[in-house]
Design a protein around this motif. Structure first.
Motif, short mmCIF file in Angstrom:
data_model
loop_
_atom_site.label_atom_id
_atom_site.label_comp_id
_atom_site.label_asym_id
_atom_site.label_seq_id
_atom_site.Cartn_x
_atom_site.Cartn_y
_atom_site.Cartn_z
N ASN A 82 53.01 71.69 34.40
CA ASN A 82 53.91 71.68 35.57
C ASN A 82 54.75 72.95 35.64
O ASN A 82 55.01 73.47 36.72
CB ASN A 82 54.81 70.43 35.51
CG ASN A 82 55.45 70.12 36.85
OD1 ASN A 82 54.96 70.54 37.90
ND2 ASN A 82 56.54 69.36 36.82
N ASN A 106 55.29 67.33 40.02
CA ASN A 106 55.56 65.98 39.51
C ASN A 106 56.44 65.21 40.49
O ASN A 106 57.42 65.74 41.00
CB ASN A 106 56.29 66.08 38.15
CG ASN A 106 56.99 64.80 37.78
OD1 ASN A 106 56.36 63.76 37.61
ND2 ASN A 106 58.31 64.84 37.68
N ASP A 107 56.09 63.95 40.74
CA ASP A 107 56.87 63.16 41.70
C ASP A 107 57.57 61.96 41.04
O ASP A 107 58.13 61.13 41.76
CB ASP A 107 55.98 62.68 42.86
CG ASP A 107 54.86 61.75 42.42
OD1 ASP A 107 54.70 61.51 41.19
OD2 ASP A 107 54.12 61.26 43.30
N LYS A 108 57.56 61.88 39.70
CA LYS A 108 58.21 60.74 39.03
C LYS A 108 59.34 61.26 38.16
O LYS A 108 59.11 61.90 37.12
CB LYS A 108 57.20 59.98 38.16
CG LYS A 108 56.13 59.27 38.97
CD LYS A 108 55.16 58.52 38.07
CE LYS A 108 54.00 57.97 38.88
NZ LYS A 108 53.17 59.05 39.48
N VAL A 126 60.97 57.61 41.91
CA VAL A 126 59.76 58.28 42.40
C VAL A 126 60.02 58.82 43.80
O VAL A 126 60.58 58.12 44.65
CB VAL A 126 58.57 57.29 42.42
CG1 VAL A 126 57.33 57.94 43.02
CG2 VAL A 126 58.27 56.79 41.00
N GLY A 164 57.58 61.21 46.24
CA GLY A 164 56.45 62.10 46.51
C GLY A 164 56.44 62.60 47.94
O GLY A 164 55.44 63.15 48.39
N GLU A 175 49.10 64.48 32.56
CA GLU A 175 49.60 63.13 32.86
C GLU A 175 50.90 63.19 33.66
O GLU A 175 51.26 62.22 34.31
CB GLU A 175 49.85 62.33 31.58
CG GLU A 175 48.60 61.88 30.84
CD GLU A 175 48.18 62.87 29.78
OE1 GLU A 175 48.64 62.76 28.63
OE2 GLU A 175 47.38 63.76 30.11
N SER A 178 51.17 64.93 39.77
CA SER A 178 50.56 64.22 40.88
C SER A 178 49.88 65.25 41.77
O SER A 178 50.55 66.05 42.43
CB SER A 178 51.63 63.46 41.69
OG SER A 178 51.12 63.15 42.98
N TYR A 191 50.87 65.10 45.45
CA TYR A 191 52.20 65.67 45.70
C TYR A 191 52.14 67.20 45.69
O TYR A 191 52.68 67.86 46.59
CB TYR A 191 53.18 65.15 44.64
CG TYR A 191 54.58 65.71 44.79
CD1 TYR A 191 55.34 65.40 45.92
CD2 TYR A 191 55.14 66.53 43.82
CE1 TYR A 191 56.63 65.90 46.07
CE2 TYR A 191 56.42 67.04 43.96
CZ TYR A 191 57.16 66.72 45.09
OH TYR A 191 58.42 67.24 45.23
#
Ligand SMILES: [Zn+2]
Length: 382
Positions: free
Chosen positions: A93, A160-162, A168, A170, A251, A254, A257
């Motif tokens: 990321n 990343n969206d979390k 969360v 997104g 992991e 996203s 996203y």
């Protein structure tokens, strides 16, 4: 990127960097630069950084410690200069996401067949984690060689969206822009909100009226500090335990996203590169070309014609407000009068439009800062 299109000029933007900060010996630094020439030399950049870093505890431990940090402070040298620097640092990321976005836009733009007015530059910086080193070197070169950089879209941590706190999101992206209020970087952020929203209505741009997050930095600031217009895209909900850490892996990404963020970049960068350059609204002496003529109570705006423009749009808003509230399309003119509109009560700006309807970002009329005048008191020596 060389395989994408013969139109794309791909090379290393290479430097030798002397030992300083975290850099312990003379090193070769290579930004990767891909240039898609336009009709004019003015440049629009899309960027990320391809270096990364991981250290014990990562950003999560740094945040939780509560220790304040100055993002401009020089990085301290490592405690043991002989320790091996081969710890696992996947960096998917930070900033594989921004790098992938940049490379993908290089592919899409160079294969689009679209003839852009601006020259588009897709830049993968190096040495960001060592103090924005690659970006600073390129910005210094741009100053020295008078390279006309009109805008930098810097993408850093956009995949990343979390959030690490479980929230969360997104559907939004933050765009950080340094002040003051009507600086070109703020106008670029408003532009991205306007045109990103027009072409990608499913993704909301959240402009942030500050240079970056607290105590954190990014390559756009290196350009800002040398006077260039630049903003930083940042995911809306960060997971700090996956930053600067061995857990910055796939992991934590996203792809839908990241794709939406790439679409917003593409819509805004393409619009900007197709549009004429933003109008100049100051005289040769640097004074904003705005008066109260002819009645003494009007808003009388003048600007210089932008090459390629066939029309202009003027914008205004109350002087206590962040977003433009009103706009008016005017023809192929370089002056407009709004009768009985007090220039003291509103901020005004103007954008240039080409025959295809592509709009530049707005140039605002801003009062220059006034210097202090010291007053001598009677009997003083000076
Ligand atoms: Zn980064």
């Amino acid at each position: 990127m060389r395989g994408y299109s013969p139109k794309l000029q791909v090379s290393f933007d290479a430097y030798q960097v002397a030992p300083q900060g975290r850099i312990l010996r003379t090193v070769d630094l290579r930004n990767v630069i891909a240039i898609l020439p336009g009709r004019s030399p003015r440049r629009v950049y899309v960027s990320g950084h391809y270096d990364t870093v991981a250290r014990a505890g990562g950003q999560g431990a740094a945040n939780a410690s509560g220790a304040p940090r100055d993002p401009d402070a020089p990085a301290p040298p490592p405690a043991d200069p002989n320790a091996p620097l081969d710890n696992l640092a996947p960096g998917v990321n930070d900033d594989g996401s921004g790098t992938a976005l940049t490379i993908e836009l290089a592919r899409v733009f160079s294969q689009s067949g679209i003839d852009f007015d601006a020259t588009l530059v897709f830049m993968c910086h190096a040495g960001e984690e060592q103090g924005l080193v690659g970006a600073r070197l390129h910005a210094q070169k741009a100053v020295a060689e008078k390279i006309p950089i009109e805008a930098v879209f810097n993408n850093d941590i956009v995949g990343n969206d979390k959030g690490g706190n479980g929230i969360v999101d997104g559907a939004t992206i933050r765009v950080y822009a340094e002040g003051p209020e009507d600086s070109p970087s703020r106008e670029l952020a408003r532009f991205i909100q306007r045109w990103g929203g027009r072409y990608v209505p499913s993704h909301r741009v959240r402009p942030m009226a500050r240079p970056d997050r607290f105590g954190r930095g990014g390559d756009h600031s290196a350009y800002n500090q040398l006077g260039f217009t630049a903003v930083g895209f940042r995911e809306s909900r960060e997971n700090f335990t996956r930053q600067h850490d061995v857990r910055d892996t796939f992991e934590g990404i996203s792809l839908p996203y990241l794709t939406q963020n790439a679409r917003v970049n593409a819509a805004a960068a393409a619009t900007l590169a197709l549009a004429p350059p933003p109008p100049v609204v100051v005289s040769e002496r640097g004074q904003p070309m705005i008066t109260r003529a002819p009645s003494g109570y009007d808003a009388n705006l003048k600007w210089n014609a932008s090459p390629g423009a066939v029309a202009y749009r003027i914008f205004w808003r109350e002087a206590w407000g962040a977003d433009w509230q009103h706009d008016l399309l005017v023809g192929n003119v370089t002056t407009a009068v709004l009768p009985n509109t007090q220039i003291d009560d509103f901020v005004f700006g103007v954008a240039a439009i080409d025959a295809g309807g592509h709009e530049s970002f707005v140039t605002a009329y801003v009062s220059p800062a006034r210097a202090n005048t010291a007053i001598r008191t009677a009997g003083s020596q000076q």
